[in-house]
Design a protein around this motif. Structure first.
Motif, PDB file in Angstrom:
ATOM      1  N   GLY A  50       8.583   8.902 -11.627  1.00 49.40           N
ATOM      2  CA  GLY A  50       7.783   9.074 -10.423  1.00 49.40           C
ATOM      3  C   GLY A  50       8.361   8.279  -9.274  1.00 49.40           C
ATOM      4  N   TRP A  51       7.942   8.637  -8.078  1.00 47.45           N
ATOM      5  CA  TRP A  51       8.461   8.001  -6.863  1.00 47.45           C
ATOM      6  C   TRP A  51       7.301   7.683  -5.934  1.00 47.45           C
ATOM      7  CZ3 TRP A  51      13.676   7.244  -7.133  1.00 47.45           C
ATOM      8  CH2 TRP A  51      14.366   8.010  -8.080  1.00 47.45           C
ATOM      9  N   VAL A  52       7.325   6.493  -5.337  1.00 49.48           N
ATOM     10  CA  VAL A  52       6.271   6.063  -4.423  1.00 49.48           C
ATOM     11  C   VAL A  52       6.929   5.431  -3.207  1.00 49.48           C
ATOM     12  CG1 VAL A  52       4.176   4.706  -4.129  1.00 49.48           C
ATOM     13  CG2 VAL A  52       4.801   5.541  -6.405  1.00 49.48           C
ATOM     14  N   VAL A  53       6.510   5.849  -2.018  1.00 50.04           N
ATOM     15  CA  VAL A  53       6.971   5.170  -0.807  1.00 50.04           C
ATOM     16  C   VAL A  53       5.807   4.343  -0.279  1.00 50.04           C
ATOM     17  CG1 VAL A  53       6.434   7.133   0.718  1.00 50.04           C
ATOM     18  CG2 VAL A  53       8.115   5.417   1.437  1.00 50.04           C
ATOM     19  N   VAL A  54       6.075   3.036  -0.038  1.00 52.41           N
ATOM     20  CA  VAL A  54       5.024   2.112   0.359  1.00 52.41           C
ATOM     21  C   VAL A  54       5.182   1.722   1.822  1.00 52.41           C
ATOM     22  CG1 VAL A  54       4.603   1.252  -1.969  1.00 52.41           C
ATOM     23  CG2 VAL A  54       6.341   0.148  -0.555  1.00 52.41           C
ATOM     24  N   ARG A  57       6.489  11.192   3.719  1.00 56.55           N
ATOM     25  CA  ARG A  57       6.123  11.919   2.526  1.00 56.55           C
ATOM     26  C   ARG A  57       7.382  12.169   1.701  1.00 56.55           C
ATOM     27  NH1 ARG A  57       1.020  14.098   2.341  1.00 56.55           N
ATOM     28  NH2 ARG A  57       1.655  15.860   1.044  1.00 56.55           N
ATOM     29  N   ILE A  58       7.179  12.467   0.406  1.00 49.66           N
ATOM     30  CA  ILE A  58       8.279  12.562  -0.551  1.00 49.66           C
ATOM     31  C   ILE A  58       8.289  13.937  -1.198  1.00 49.66           C
ATOM     32  CG2 ILE A  58       9.321  11.558  -2.631  1.00 49.66           C
ATOM     33  CD1 ILE A  58       7.549   9.116  -2.239  1.00 49.66           C
ATOM     34  N   SER A  59       9.489  14.408  -1.519  1.00 48.95           N
ATOM     35  CA  SER A  59       9.646  15.532  -2.432  1.00 48.95           C
ATOM     36  C   SER A  59      10.887  15.270  -3.271  1.00 48.95           C
ATOM     37  CB  SER A  59       9.775  16.857  -1.675  1.00 48.95           C
ATOM     38  OG  SER A  59       9.767  17.960  -2.560  1.00 48.95           O
ATOM     39  N   VAL A  60      10.878  15.769  -4.525  1.00 49.95           N
ATOM     40  CA  VAL A  60      11.986  15.508  -5.431  1.00 49.95           C
ATOM     41  C   VAL A  60      12.383  16.794  -6.141  1.00 49.95           C
ATOM     42  CG1 VAL A  60      10.328  14.750  -7.177  1.00 49.95           C
ATOM     43  CG2 VAL A  60      12.721  14.176  -7.457  1.00 49.95           C
ATOM     44  N   VAL A 100      14.509   0.941  -3.034  1.00 50.41           N
ATOM     45  CA  VAL A 100      15.490   1.000  -1.961  1.00 50.41           C
ATOM     46  C   VAL A 100      14.733   1.157  -0.646  1.00 50.41           C
ATOM     47  CG1 VAL A 100      15.791   3.512  -2.177  1.00 50.41           C
ATOM     48  CG2 VAL A 100      17.587   2.137  -1.110  1.00 50.41           C
ATOM     49  N   ALA A 101      15.201   0.477   0.397  1.00 54.81           N
ATOM     50  CA  ALA A 101      14.588   0.599   1.716  1.00 54.81           C
ATOM     51  C   ALA A 101      15.024   1.917   2.347  1.00 54.81           C
ATOM     52  CB  ALA A 101      14.997  -0.569   2.605  1.00 54.81           C
ATOM     53  N   VAL A 102      14.050   2.723   2.795  1.00 51.93           N
ATOM     54  CA  VAL A 102      14.389   4.027   3.371  1.00 51.93           C
ATOM     55  C   VAL A 102      13.891   4.202   4.796  1.00 51.93           C
ATOM     56  CG1 VAL A 102      14.653   5.292   1.201  1.00 51.93           C
ATOM     57  CG2 VAL A 102      12.366   5.006   2.184  1.00 51.93           C
ATOM     58  N   THR A 103      12.826   3.500   5.188  1.00 56.85           N
ATOM     59  CA  THR A 103      12.307   3.608   6.558  1.00 56.85           C
ATOM     60  C   THR A 103      11.888   2.222   7.039  1.00 56.85           C
ATOM     61  OG1 THR A 103       9.925   3.878   6.092  1.00 56.85           O
ATOM     62  CG2 THR A 103      11.318   5.862   5.924  1.00 56.85           C
ATOM     63  N   ASP A 104      11.566   2.138   8.326  1.00 59.02           N
ATOM     64  CA  ASP A 104      10.923   0.943   8.850  1.00 59.02           C
ATOM     65  C   ASP A 104       9.467   0.913   8.378  1.00 59.02           C
ATOM     66  OD1 ASP A 104      13.220   0.143  10.153  1.00 59.02           O
ATOM     67  OD2 ASP A 104      12.664   1.105  12.049  1.00 59.02           O
ATOM     68  N   ARG A 105       8.788  -0.192   8.647  1.00 59.52           N
ATOM     69  CA  ARG A 105       7.379  -0.334   8.269  1.00 59.52           C
ATOM     70  C   ARG A 105       6.527   0.654   9.070  1.00 59.52           C
ATOM     71  NH1 ARG A 105       3.754  -3.870   6.007  1.00 59.52           N
ATOM     72  NH2 ARG A 105       5.439  -5.278   5.387  1.00 59.52           N
ATOM     73  N   TYR A 106       5.508   1.196   8.416  1.00 56.18           N
ATOM     74  CA  TYR A 106       4.537   2.078   9.069  1.00 56.18           C
ATOM     75  C   TYR A 106       3.157   1.440   9.018  1.00 56.18           C
ATOM     76  CZ  TYR A 106       7.475   6.228   9.671  1.00 56.18           C
ATOM     77  OH  TYR A 106       8.449   7.109  10.100  1.00 56.18           O
ATOM     78  N   THR A 107       2.386   1.643  10.072  1.00 54.99           N
ATOM     79  CA  THR A 107       1.007   1.201  10.057  1.00 54.99           C
ATOM     80  C   THR A 107       0.188   2.143   9.191  1.00 54.99           C
ATOM     81  OG1 THR A 107      -0.984   0.793  11.381  1.00 54.99           O
ATOM     82  CG2 THR A 107       0.521   2.495  12.182  1.00 54.99           C
ATOM     83  N   MET A 108      -0.850   1.611   8.572  1.00 54.79           N
ATOM     84  CA  MET A 108      -1.728   2.418   7.736  1.00 54.79           C
ATOM     85  C   MET A 108      -2.987   2.846   8.482  1.00 54.79           C
ATOM     86  SD  MET A 108       0.042   2.717   5.012  1.00 54.79           S
ATOM     87  CE  MET A 108      -1.101   3.362   3.785  1.00 54.79           C
ATOM     88  N   ARG A 140       0.831  -1.202   0.000  1.00 57.98           N
ATOM     89  CA  ARG A 140       0.000   0.000   0.000  1.00 57.98           C
ATOM     90  C   ARG A 140       0.872   1.261   0.000  1.00 57.98           C
ATOM     91  NH1 ARG A 140      -3.947  -1.419   4.937  1.00 57.98           N
ATOM     92  NH2 ARG A 140      -1.934  -2.200   5.715  1.00 57.98           N
ATOM     93  N   ARG A 141       0.389   2.227  -0.734  1.00 56.77           N
ATOM     94  CA  ARG A 141       1.117   3.491  -0.932  1.00 56.77           C
ATOM     95  C   ARG A 141       0.945   4.410   0.283  1.00 56.77           C
ATOM     96  NH1 ARG A 141      -1.923   4.752  -4.388  1.00 56.77           N
ATOM     97  NH2 ARG A 141      -3.272   5.918  -3.002  1.00 56.77           N
ATOM     98  N   MET A 142       2.066   5.034   0.701  1.00 56.75           N
ATOM     99  CA  MET A 142       1.991   6.077   1.718  1.00 56.75           C
ATOM    100  C   MET A 142       1.988   7.464   1.079  1.00 56.75           C
ATOM    101  SD  MET A 142       4.161   4.624   4.985  1.00 56.75           S
ATOM    102  CE  MET A 142       5.763   4.348   4.201  1.00 56.75           C
ATOM    103  N   HIS A 143       2.803   7.674   0.041  1.00 51.51           N
ATOM    104  CA  HIS A 143       2.842   8.971  -0.637  1.00 51.51           C
ATOM    105  C   HIS A 143       3.531   8.777  -1.975  1.00 51.51           C
ATOM    106  CE1 HIS A 143       3.976  13.478  -0.819  1.00 51.51           C
ATOM    107  NE2 HIS A 143       2.658  13.386  -0.888  1.00 51.51           N
ATOM    108  N   PHE A 144       3.307   9.721  -2.899  1.00 56.13           N
ATOM    109  CA  PHE A 144       4.006   9.661  -4.178  1.00 56.13           C
ATOM    110  C   PHE A 144       4.333  11.060  -4.647  1.00 56.13           C
ATOM    111  CE2 PHE A 144      -0.073  10.719  -6.017  1.00 56.13           C
ATOM    112  CZ  PHE A 144       0.219  11.313  -7.245  1.00 56.13           C
TER     113      PHE A 144
END
Length: 405
Positions: free
Chosen positions: A315-319, A354-357, A338-346, A301-305
């Motif tokens: 595009g970039w999506v963090v799940v 959240r992401i910015s590029v 690439v792994a960037v954070t631990d798992r988050y609850t939804m 499941r997507r957290m942000h894109f």
């Protein structure tokens, strides 16, 4: 600091637009002894105490701290020089000068770097939500007022600034999008929280065209084409057509379910959009084709894109499991992760990444760790983790390049 950036001929600039090297190295004259630095700054809003902190991405140095009335959502302004901080629970909007600007000198542009500052101008009203801009104006829709306030970015250095207010008539979760002398604004229905259509208003405020859009939520722009997420379709308005025209593309029968576009972002170099589509899906949208939906099944499941809008092919999506996915935003293919954070609850109410590029970097907030993660957009390598403190809830990157002589 002022450095100089030579302007490439148009044909060369267009040919470089799709080249990774154009983003990694900028445009510079190899006949001179200089490099081409890129200034990239991250503005990070705390989800709890309303603080906004500014960081230089290369040095990881904190270069500014600003205290807001309430937790803020951050948005880019009309240029790289401004960040918009909307405070839904504070009924106010503040503006931060990024300290990153370009001075046009005809054959070249100077990159001017200064300290970030809190600008004097402010907007107040009931629950500011959607923020949009064109090349010179910023529009903020205030849900509890059912009205949009428009302000010129060039005037934000003045405390007493002219603000234009356009009422939609009924309080609702709406939006307003300026496009030159035109304004697209949501059309509400009595008793409904979400709009039922969007209307394009002319310079004198007269309606030019209306696009039906039940449960309208989310807007994007690609060239002259505006796109809006609806319950059963994506609605489009071409602001450059004479007269402006509106049309809709209904969602395909598959993958079905209760999916709809709620957030949509447009490309600069292509007439294309990237949007969310259900909790575990994305969709590439081609406004020129009725069947122009390419569905992307995400592995979680997507957290942000975020779309790297210029040119708009990535595009970039963090799940939810903490992976950052890189997408081809024209085909929907997943290009890497690439792994960037631990798992988050939804679960509802949890502050999630959240992401910015910008400038070849992707920054992901990690609220649980109190840090931001900087990823190289080309190699997908984690470059560094910057401790920001608190609970970072939103982030916006700004970037500009110039040639240092």
């Amino acid at each position: 600091m002022i450095v100089s950036a030579r302007t490439a001929p148009l044909a060369l600039a267009l040919s470089l637009a799709c080249s990774p090297a154009a983003f990694a190295h900028g445009d510079h004259d190899h006949g001179h002894d200089h490099d081409t630095p890129t200034a990239v700054r991250a503005f990070v809003a705390d989800a709890i105490d309303g603080t906004v902190r500014a960081f230089d991405i290369e040095s990881a140095e904190q270069i500014g701290t600003f205290t807001m009335d309430a937790p803020a959502r951050l948005h880019r302004g009309a240029t790289t020089g401004t960040i918009v901080a909307s405070m839904p629970t504070g009924d106010a909007v503040a503006f931060i000068g990024t300290g990153v600007s370009l001075e046009d000198h005809g054959d070249h542009a100077d990159l001017v770097l200064e300290a970030p500052t809190l600008l004097p101008a402010r907007l107040t009203g009931g629950r500011p939500a959607h923020v949009n801009r064109d090349g010179s104006r910023i529009a903020v829709f205030f849900d509890d007022d059912g009205a949009a306030q428009l302000i010129g970015e060039a005037e934000l250095t003045e405390a007493d600034v002219a603000v234009e207010t356009i009422s939609a008539g009924v309080p609702h979760h709406g939006l307003a999008k300026p496009v030159g002398g035109l304004l697209a604004i949501s059309v509400p229905a009595e008793g409904e929280r979400l709009p039922v259509a969007v209307s394009l208003l002319g310079a004198e405020g007269a309606p030019l065209v209306r696009a039906e859009c039940a449960r309208l939520h989310g807007e994007g722009q690609s060239g002259s084409v505006l796109a809006f997420g609806c319950a059963d379709a994506v609605a489009f308005v071409d602001t450059a057509a004479s007269p402006p025209r509106a049309w809709r593309h209904a969602y395909a029968a598959e993958p079905g379910g209760e999916r709809m576009v709620r957030n949509i972002q447009g490309a600069v170099a292509f007439r294309s959009f990237l949007a969310d589509f259900g909790p575990d899906g994305m969709v590439v949208v081609d406004p020129s084709a009725e069947d122009g939906f390419a569905f992307v099944q995400l592995p979680a499941r997507r957290m942000h894109f975020a779309l790297d809008a210029d040119p708009g092919d990535t595009g970039w999506v963090v799940v939810e499991d903490g992976r950052l996915l890189k997408l081809n935003a024209l085909t929907g293919a997943i290009l890497g992760e690439v792994a960037v954070t631990d798992r988050y609850t939804m679960e509802q109410g949890v502050v999630r990444p959240r992401i910015s590029v910008a400038g070849g970097h992707v920054v992901v907030t990690d609220p649980a760790a109190g840090e931001i993660v900087v990823v190289d957009g080309a190699t997908m390598a984690v470059e560094r983790r910057i401790a920001v403190g608190g609970e970072p809830g939103d982030v916006v990157l700004v970037s500009a390049s110039g040639a240092a002589h």
